[in-house]
Design a protein around this motif. Structure first.
Motif, PDB file in Angstrom:
ATOM      1  N   THR A  86       0.855  -1.183   0.000  1.00 26.65           N
ATOM      2  CA  THR A  86       0.000   0.000   0.000  1.00 26.65           C
ATOM      3  C   THR A  86       0.893   1.235   0.000  1.00 26.65           C
ATOM      4  OG1 THR A  86      -1.779  -1.121   1.172  1.00 26.65           O
ATOM      5  CG2 THR A  86      -1.774   1.279   1.247  1.00 26.65           C
ATOM      6  N   VAL A  87       0.537   2.216  -0.824  1.00 25.46           N
ATOM      7  CA  VAL A  87       1.400   3.386  -1.022  1.00 25.46           C
ATOM      8  C   VAL A  87       0.653   4.668  -0.669  1.00 25.46           C
ATOM      9  CG1 VAL A  87       2.858   4.646  -2.656  1.00 25.46           C
ATOM     10  CG2 VAL A  87       2.555   2.173  -2.901  1.00 25.46           C
ATOM     11  N   ASP A  88       1.317   5.541   0.116  1.00 19.45           N
ATOM     12  CA  ASP A  88       0.886   6.920   0.308  1.00 19.45           C
ATOM     13  C   ASP A  88       1.724   7.796  -0.612  1.00 19.45           C
ATOM     14  OD1 ASP A  88      -0.759   6.078   2.355  1.00 19.45           O
ATOM     15  OD2 ASP A  88       0.609   6.686   3.947  1.00 19.45           O
ATOM     16  N   VAL A  89       1.130   8.831  -1.190  1.00 19.91           N
ATOM     17  CA  VAL A  89       1.877   9.751  -2.049  1.00 19.91           C
ATOM     18  C   VAL A  89       1.663  11.173  -1.550  1.00 19.91           C
ATOM     19  CG1 VAL A  89       2.290  10.587  -4.380  1.00 19.91           C
ATOM     20  CG2 VAL A  89       1.593   8.216  -4.028  1.00 19.91           C
ATOM     21  N   LEU A  90       2.763  11.858  -1.228  1.00 18.78           N
ATOM     22  CA  LEU A  90       2.717  13.234  -0.739  1.00 18.78           C
ATOM     23  C   LEU A  90       3.415  14.154  -1.739  1.00 18.78           C
ATOM     24  CD1 LEU A  90       3.572  12.568   3.011  1.00 18.78           C
ATOM     25  CD2 LEU A  90       1.333  12.912   1.984  1.00 18.78           C
ATOM     26  N   ASN A  91       2.783  15.269  -2.036  1.00 20.97           N
ATOM     27  CA  ASN A  91       3.245  16.180  -3.078  1.00 20.97           C
ATOM     28  C   ASN A  91       4.065  17.306  -2.469  1.00 20.97           C
ATOM     29  OD1 ASN A  91       3.601  17.842  -5.270  1.00 20.97           O
ATOM     30  ND2 ASN A  91       1.417  18.132  -5.697  1.00 20.97           N
ATOM     31  N   GLY A  92       5.368  17.268  -2.682  1.00 19.46           N
ATOM     32  CA  GLY A  92       6.243  18.348  -2.269  1.00 19.46           C
ATOM     33  C   GLY A  92       6.819  19.090  -3.454  1.00 19.46           C
ATOM     34  N   ALA A  93       6.261  18.787  -4.656  1.00 19.83           N
ATOM     35  CA  ALA A  93       6.778  19.390  -5.889  1.00 19.83           C
ATOM     36  C   ALA A  93       6.118  20.717  -6.206  1.00 19.83           C
ATOM     37  CB  ALA A  93       6.586  18.419  -7.056  1.00 19.83           C
ATOM     38  N   GLY A  94       4.975  21.000  -5.557  1.00 15.78           N
ATOM     39  CA  GLY A  94       4.269  22.243  -5.837  1.00 15.78           C
ATOM     40  C   GLY A  94       3.468  22.233  -7.122  1.00 15.78           C
ATOM     41  N   VAL A  95       3.268  21.047  -7.717  1.00 14.76           N
ATOM     42  CA  VAL A  95       2.491  20.920  -8.955  1.00 14.76           C
ATOM     43  C   VAL A  95       1.084  20.447  -8.589  1.00 14.76           C
ATOM     44  CG1 VAL A  95       2.302  19.765 -11.185  1.00 14.76           C
ATOM     45  CG2 VAL A  95       4.560  20.341 -10.261  1.00 14.76           C
TER      46      VAL A  95
ATOM     47  N   ALA B 221       7.759  21.682   0.670  1.00 19.26           N
ATOM     48  CA  ALA B 221       8.436  21.737  -0.623  1.00 19.26           C
ATOM     49  C   ALA B 221       9.800  21.066  -0.528  1.00 19.26           C
ATOM     50  CB  ALA B 221       8.584  23.192  -1.076  1.00 19.26           C
ATOM     51  N   ARG B 222      10.132  20.283  -1.539  1.00 13.33           N
ATOM     52  CA  ARG B 222      11.414  19.574  -1.555  1.00 13.33           C
ATOM     53  C   ARG B 222      11.904  19.472  -2.995  1.00 13.33           C
ATOM     54  NH1 ARG B 222      11.989  15.266   1.283  1.00 13.33           N
ATOM     55  NH2 ARG B 222      13.161  14.061  -0.225  1.00 13.33           N
ATOM     56  N   SER B 223      13.224  19.317  -3.142  1.00 11.59           N
ATOM     57  CA  SER B 223      13.809  19.295  -4.478  1.00 11.59           C
ATOM     58  C   SER B 223      13.954  17.881  -5.020  1.00 11.59           C
ATOM     59  CB  SER B 223      15.183  19.979  -4.463  1.00 11.59           C
ATOM     60  OG  SER B 223      16.047  19.320  -3.546  1.00 11.59           O
ATOM     61  N   THR B 224      14.039  16.877  -4.160  1.00 12.16           N
ATOM     62  CA  THR B 224      14.240  15.508  -4.626  1.00 12.16           C
ATOM     63  C   THR B 224      13.118  14.602  -4.159  1.00 12.16           C
ATOM     64  OG1 THR B 224      15.567  14.973  -2.681  1.00 12.16           O
ATOM     65  CG2 THR B 224      16.761  15.728  -4.633  1.00 12.16           C
TER      66      THR B 224
ATOM     67  N   TYR C 172       7.454  10.691  -1.323  1.00 11.17           N
ATOM     68  CA  TYR C 172       7.509  12.147  -1.196  1.00 11.17           C
ATOM     69  C   TYR C 172       7.999  12.701  -2.536  1.00 11.17           C
ATOM     70  CZ  TYR C 172       6.971  11.355   3.793  1.00 11.17           C
ATOM     71  OH  TYR C 172       6.491  10.969   5.023  1.00 11.17           O
ATOM     72  N   LEU C 173       7.087  13.295  -3.310  1.00 11.40           N
ATOM     73  CA  LEU C 173       7.429  13.801  -4.630  1.00 11.40           C
ATOM     74  C   LEU C 173       8.135  15.143  -4.520  1.00 11.40           C
ATOM     75  CD1 LEU C 173       4.083  13.005  -6.504  1.00 11.40           C
ATOM     76  CD2 LEU C 173       6.169  11.621  -6.430  1.00 11.40           C
TER      77      LEU C 173
ATOM     78  N   ARG D 134       9.766  13.183 -12.523  1.00 10.77           N
ATOM     79  CA  ARG D 134       9.378  13.146 -13.935  1.00 10.77           C
ATOM     80  C   ARG D 134       8.709  11.828 -14.288  1.00 10.77           C
ATOM     81  NH1 ARG D 134      10.499  17.505 -12.861  1.00 10.77           N
ATOM     82  NH2 ARG D 134      11.819  19.014 -13.949  1.00 10.77           N
ATOM     83  N   GLY D 135       8.239  11.099 -13.294  1.00 16.72           N
ATOM     84  CA  GLY D 135       7.676   9.774 -13.523  1.00 16.72           C
ATOM     85  C   GLY D 135       6.202   9.801 -13.860  1.00 16.72           C
ATOM     86  N   PRO D 136       5.529   8.623 -13.758  1.00 14.07           N
ATOM     87  CA  PRO D 136       4.106   8.528 -14.088  1.00 14.07           C
ATOM     88  C   PRO D 136       3.264   9.572 -13.374  1.00 14.07           C
ATOM     89  CG  PRO D 136       5.034   6.354 -13.704  1.00 14.07           C
ATOM     90  CD  PRO D 136       6.101   7.330 -13.345  1.00 14.07           C
TER      91      PRO D 136
END
Length: 497
Positions: free
Chosen positions: A372-381, A407-410, A450-451, A456-458
């Motif tokens: 099971t996966v959680d996805v958190l957006n730190g890319a600001g998109v 916000a994160r860069s990687t 943590y995006l 640049r993935g899916p």
């Protein structure tokens, strides 16, 4: 590596959203469209819409009006270039002039066709636009023509026999429109390979009334436009449109860099803005707007018989703006010269079906996902976490939480004790080259993503140009996209041509 989270030689877990994902999800649900079901007024308005709608017997035998076995719903939305209302009555010359509708050529062409897929659970939706000039086989043996003429072919084929039965005026219009809708539905089913479960049709006046009822829709243009044909006179940037201006925004065809594709992007951006507006608490708690919306829908919308809007609304409790995505079928040639119909849009039905299958296929595995996966957006998109999650689910992962983080860069994938192999598998399916790090507090079989701005993935803009999805063990090539025509979501305002 992102040194902000380095501690004692290992990664420290990036901070969770301020109030936690579960609180955030509760807040989103509270502001969702189905909040109105928790209020007496909202419930009675839905009941009134349900009982006062114009319906048509357009879902033919062999196509059940009940939910399919996998629980998903496929809905064909049609915008009619029609000079009559839902009850078959002619629109006034004054209103037609205000709408820049032009002359009546006697045809009943569809201005817009959008196939909406809602998987089981109703937590997300994918709206697939079909260009109105797509050159396809028209169901019923009417030959190969632009898909926007399918309705007219079906309607005109029965007009003579209906007149012989003594029909005229509004009754003739309603009955012939029903046959036109059946032909349009069969044509879309043949093109996409999808069985249409429900049908919704709106006319020119309906756009006018509905947008005014909700207080306008926020849109954004990259440059100012000045088009006398459609009445589209807009400045650049964000602005709210309603009534005749809203219709002009979605109907402009002249002077757009990419012609009909830009027109489709306009429609998608507008629908995303409408979804965002209707899903907002400001609309749902305004009794005046709800009552006006109910009246506008009853006056201008035609639905298939047996579609219970109240029951359907209950299925959509988890739907939010960020989980609503708009895209377009792949096209081969935007200026294809046809033998009799002038320039059209050339499409390959096999590629269209593969593309639609890739967006609508449901995994048949009965066993629960191992990871099971959680996805958190730190890319600001805006909407990136939801899109990435959708792609992971198609690969067999369990749908966890989505939300925003600092916000994160990687990009980083974290795992619990014994979960490194799981994390590395997730990282590989997100495109590879992503760091993984242990987070002891995570349970086994649970991974968090943590995006960062490097992602640049899916789900990221432009990813489909070089990627493919694995669905039920088969690779499905997605339609080419660029950063300018990546799928539009209802999470934020997208600027278009």
């Amino acid at each position: 590596m992102d040194n902000r989270y380095r501690y004692s030689g290992s990664y420290r877990r990036p901070p969770r959203p301020a109030n936690g994902l579960r609180k955030a999800k509760i807040a989103v649900a509270t502001a969702s469209a189905l909040t109105l079901l928790l209020t007496w007024f909202g419930w009675t308005q839905l009941q009134q819409i349900n009982s006062g709608l114009t319906t048509a017997d357009v879902i033919e035998s062999g196509t059940s009006t009940e939910s399919p076995a996998d629980g998903s719903e496929d809905i064909l939305l049609v915008g009619m270039d029609s000079r009559t209302d839902a009850q078959g009555n002619s629109l006034s010359p004054e209103l037609l002039a205000q709408l820049h509708a032009g002359g009546d050529d006697g045809e009943s062409n569809t201005d817009t066709m959008i196939l909406v897929h809602i998987p089981n659970g109703g937590s997300r939706a994918t709206a697939i636009s079909i260009p109105r000039d797509s050159y396809v086989d028209i169901a019923g043996g009417h030959g190969t023509h632009k898909i926007n003429s399918a309705f007219a072919w079906g309607k005109n084929a029965v007009m003579g026999s209906l007149r012989q039965q003594g029909m005229s005026g509004a009754q003739l219009e309603v009955q012939s429109n029903q046959e036109g809708a059946k032909t349009a539905i069969r044509t879309v089913q043949d093109l996409t390979g999808v069985t249409v479960d429900h049908y919704a049709q709106i006319n020119l006046a309906g756009f006018y009334d509905i947008t005014q009822a909700i207080g306008g829709v926020q849109v954004c243009l990259k440059a100012a436009v000045d088009d006398d044909f459609s009445g589209a006179h807009f400045q650049a940037g964000e602005q709210s449109v309603s009534g005749a201006a809203a219709l002009a925004f979605v109907r402009q065809r002249h002077g757009l860099p990419k012609g009909d594709l830009d027109r489709i992007h306009r429609q998608q951006a507008f629908m995303a803005g409408m979804a965002r507006k209707v899903l907002s608490a400001g609309t749902l708690t305004d009794t005046g707007k709800l009552a006006a919306l109910a009246d506008a829908v009853k006056k201008s919308v035609v639905l298939d018989q047996g579609w219970d809007l109240v029951g359907f609304a209950q299925q959509l409790r988890g739907l939010t703006g960020g989980s609503t995505q708009f895209t377009t079928i792949p096209v081969e040639n935007m200026s294809y010269e046809t033998p009799h119909d002038g320039d059209a849009v050339k499409v390959d039905p096999f590629k269209v079906r593969d593309f639609v299958r890739g967006l609508t296929a449901t995994t048949t595995t009965q066993a629960p996902p191992a990871i099971t996966v959680d996805v958190l957006n730190g890319a600001g998109v805006p909407g990136l976490a939801g899109r990435a999650m959708d792609q992971l689910v198609t690969k067999g992962y369990g749908r966890g939480d989505t939300g925003n983080t600092a916000a994160r860069s990687t990009t980083l994938v974290t795992y619990g004790t014994g979960g490194e192999a799981d994390a590395r598998k997730v990282a590989a399916d997100l495109g590879g080259g992503i760091d993984v790090s242990q987070e002891p507090s995570l349970a086994g079989g649970h991974v968090e993503v943590y995006l960062g701005s490097d992602y640049r993935g899916p789900g990221a803009q432009g990813w489909a140009a070089g990627g493919s999805l694995m669905l039920n063990g088969a690779a499905v090539r997605a339609a080419p996209t660029t950063s300018s025509d990546a799928p539009i979501t209802a999470d934020g305002v997208t600027c278009v041509n």
